[in-house]
Design an enzyme around this catalytic site. Sequence first.
Site, short mmCIF file in Angstrom:
data_model
loop_
_atom_site.label_atom_id
_atom_site.label_comp_id
_atom_site.label_asym_id
_atom_site.label_seq_id
_atom_site.Cartn_x
_atom_site.Cartn_y
_atom_site.Cartn_z
N SER A 177 84.53 -14.57 -61.33
CA SER A 177 85.95 -14.37 -61.66
C SER A 177 86.68 -15.70 -61.78
CB SER A 177 86.64 -13.53 -60.58
OG SER A 177 85.97 -12.32 -60.40
N GLU A 231 86.86 -9.06 -76.27
CA GLU A 231 85.77 -8.62 -75.39
C GLU A 231 86.22 -7.42 -74.55
OE1 GLU A 231 83.90 -11.73 -73.12
OE2 GLU A 231 83.01 -10.32 -71.69
N GLU A 280 90.27 -5.86 -60.59
CA GLU A 280 91.24 -6.62 -59.79
C GLU A 280 91.81 -7.78 -60.62
OE1 GLU A 280 88.10 -5.81 -58.68
OE2 GLU A 280 88.87 -4.07 -57.61
C1 LIG Z 1 75.25 -6.19 -66.32
C2 LIG Z 1 76.08 -7.42 -66.32
C3 LIG Z 1 76.25 -8.14 -67.51
C4 LIG Z 1 76.99 -9.31 -67.51
N1 LIG Z 1 77.05 -10.07 -68.65
C5 LIG Z 1 77.59 -11.31 -68.60
C6 LIG Z 1 77.48 -12.20 -69.71
O1 LIG Z 1 76.91 -11.87 -70.74
N2 LIG Z 1 78.00 -13.44 -69.58
C7 LIG Z 1 78.64 -13.86 -68.44
O2 LIG Z 1 79.09 -15.00 -68.40
N3 LIG Z 1 78.76 -13.04 -67.38
C8 LIG Z 1 78.25 -11.78 -67.41
N4 LIG Z 1 78.33 -10.94 -66.33
C9 LIG Z 1 79.03 -11.40 -65.14
C10 LIG Z 1 80.35 -10.69 -64.88
O3 LIG Z 1 81.30 -11.01 -65.86
C11 LIG Z 1 80.79 -11.06 -63.45
O4 LIG Z 1 79.90 -10.41 -62.56
C12 LIG Z 1 82.21 -10.68 -63.17
O5 LIG Z 1 83.10 -11.47 -63.91
C13 LIG Z 1 82.57 -10.84 -61.67
O6 LIG Z 1 82.18 -12.08 -61.18
P1 LIG Z 1 81.30 -12.14 -59.83
O7 LIG Z 1 80.14 -11.24 -59.98
O8 LIG Z 1 81.03 -13.58 -59.53
O9 LIG Z 1 82.25 -11.55 -58.70
P2 LIG Z 1 83.34 -12.37 -57.84
O10 LIG Z 1 84.18 -13.19 -58.73
O11 LIG Z 1 82.63 -13.05 -56.71
O12 LIG Z 1 84.20 -11.17 -57.27
C14 LIG Z 1 83.86 -10.44 -56.07
C15 LIG Z 1 85.04 -9.49 -55.75
O13 LIG Z 1 86.21 -10.28 -55.50
C16 LIG Z 1 87.27 -9.82 -56.31
N5 LIG Z 1 88.16 -10.93 -56.67
C17 LIG Z 1 87.80 -12.14 -57.19
N6 LIG Z 1 88.90 -12.86 -57.44
C18 LIG Z 1 89.97 -12.08 -57.11
C19 LIG Z 1 91.38 -12.25 -57.15
N7 LIG Z 1 91.95 -13.36 -57.63
N8 LIG Z 1 92.17 -11.24 -56.69
C20 LIG Z 1 91.64 -10.10 -56.22
N9 LIG Z 1 90.30 -9.88 -56.16
C21 LIG Z 1 89.49 -10.85 -56.61
C22 LIG Z 1 86.58 -9.25 -57.55
O14 LIG Z 1 87.44 -8.38 -58.26
C23 LIG Z 1 85.40 -8.56 -56.93
O15 LIG Z 1 85.80 -7.30 -56.44
C24 LIG Z 1 77.62 -9.75 -66.32
C25 LIG Z 1 77.46 -9.02 -65.13
C26 LIG Z 1 76.67 -7.89 -65.12
C27 LIG Z 1 76.45 -7.20 -63.80
#
Ligand SMILES: Cc1cc2nc3c(=O)[nH]c(=O)nc-3n(C[C@H](O)[C@H](O)[C@H](O)COP(=O)(O)OP(=O)(O)OC[C@H]3O[C@@H](n4cnc5c(N)ncnc54)[C@H](O)[C@@H]3O)c2cc1C
Length: 385
Positions: free
Chosen positions: A137, A250, A375
């Site tokens: 995120s 997107e 979120e």
């Molecule tokens: C099947 C799949 C395909 C994907 N494809 C791609 C792709 O092609 N390219 C790519 O780059 N990424 C890709 N992703 C990654 C995806 O975009 C990320 O998993 C997503 O953006 C969340 O990031 P994270 O997993 O690091 O979670 P985190 O950022 O660690 O978030 C964990 C939790 O904290 C919450 N949180 C974080 N910040 C805040 C805030 N400011 N306020 C409140 N809550 C917050 C989040 O909402 C979540 O509930 C993919 C993921 C999956 C599972």
Amino acid sequence: MPLNIQRSSWMTEDLDDFRQLAKTFCQKELTPNQERWIAAKQVDRELWTKAGEVGLLALSIPEEYGGGGGTFAHEAVLYEEQARSGDGGWGVSVHNGIVAHYLLAYASEERKKEWLPKFASGEYVGAIGMTEPGTGSDLQGIKTRAVRQGDEYVINGAKTFITNGAHADLVVLAVKTDPDPEAGAKGLSLIAVPTDTPGFRRGRVLDKVGLRGQDTAELFFDDVRVPATNLLGDEEGQGFIQLMQQLPQERLIIAVTAVAGMEAAVEQTLAYTKERTAFGRPVFGFQNTKFKLAEAATEAAVARAFLDQCIERHLKGELDVQGAAMAKLWTTERVNKVVDDCVQLFGGYGYMMEYPIARAWADVRISRIFGGTSEIMKDIISRTL
Ligand SMILES: Cc1cc2nc3c(=O)[nH]c(=O)nc-3n(C[C@H](O)[C@H](O)[C@H](O)COP(=O)(O)OP(=O)(O)OC[C@H]3O[C@@H](n4cnc5c(N)ncnc54)[C@H](O)[C@@H]3O)c2cc1C
């Protein structure tokens, strides 16, 4: 039993014909292969070239770059038909709707002429690499570094969760070009990295809860050298702005898939509950079933109305960050509720992977997470209030 879905206001006769082509392709090439692709954790590589041959790739890229010369409406039709076919494997929306558009908007003329025709034929598969093991995120927290050395960038870092990761021939990569914390968003750039460059390595194809036929993978970059002309945009530090410009499309794509998924789930559940009997009558005969499906059909119809409004705005170039975030937030939260209610009405069969409703239940869960979590959508929307 078909759901009475209103024809979208943005549909045209040309799009009706295109829908028929997309539907036939999805039913013939996607639906029958689901179990095999789930076992392989990826689609067949030839699927891309087959799609290129019938004109389903680079749909909304101008013809001068080998594309279909269509609009976002063509993209939306393809993703709707893909969702209705029950496919959770083919990463075409990332290739067509996302990566090709980063190249179209920001690559040099020479690179566009080199890469986009390959995107249209399926010779190249595209991926976008933003997320890293340590950050998703919070994009400003990425660590993958690109250092300019003469006419090249030298890239080091790792990405994870990358859709099309196993097949990708070209990755649009988010990198830090200025690691100074003071630089903030201005420290980010996007660079196109061909995957045949020495130092590029693919990691595991990840084992997921849903979208199991899709090659979501880890990618590694060890002293990967690419020409400085692969930088997207005229100068370093444009990455964040470019992402902000492209992310609404997107998010709209994710909303398109969510609404089509809702409609498909309601249709499947209507058909099933009218066939299945319990206590001497169709399951549809219970008031609870009728009420749940009435609610679900209403959810789908309301979501469709807002989605269609957003698509129309996008076709006019007027969809803003707030509207796209609202569309993604609302439709993905609702599809998860609708599909879960539908699973309940299938009873135990709703939990069996051979039933499309069970796969849909697992597949839709990610829609609240990728492309920016619910979120983060609320955070974006609240900043506009
Ligand atoms: C099947 C799949 C395909 C994907 N494809 C791609 C792709 O092609 N390219 C790519 O780059 N990424 C890709 N992703 C990654 C995806 O975009 C990320 O998993 C997503 O953006 C969340 O990031 P994270 O997993 O690091 O979670 P985190 O950022 O660690 O978030 C964990 C939790 O904290 C919450 N949180 C974080 N910040 C805040 C805030 N400011 N306020 C409140 N809550 C917050 C989040 O909402 C979540 O509930 C993919 C993921 C999956 C599972």
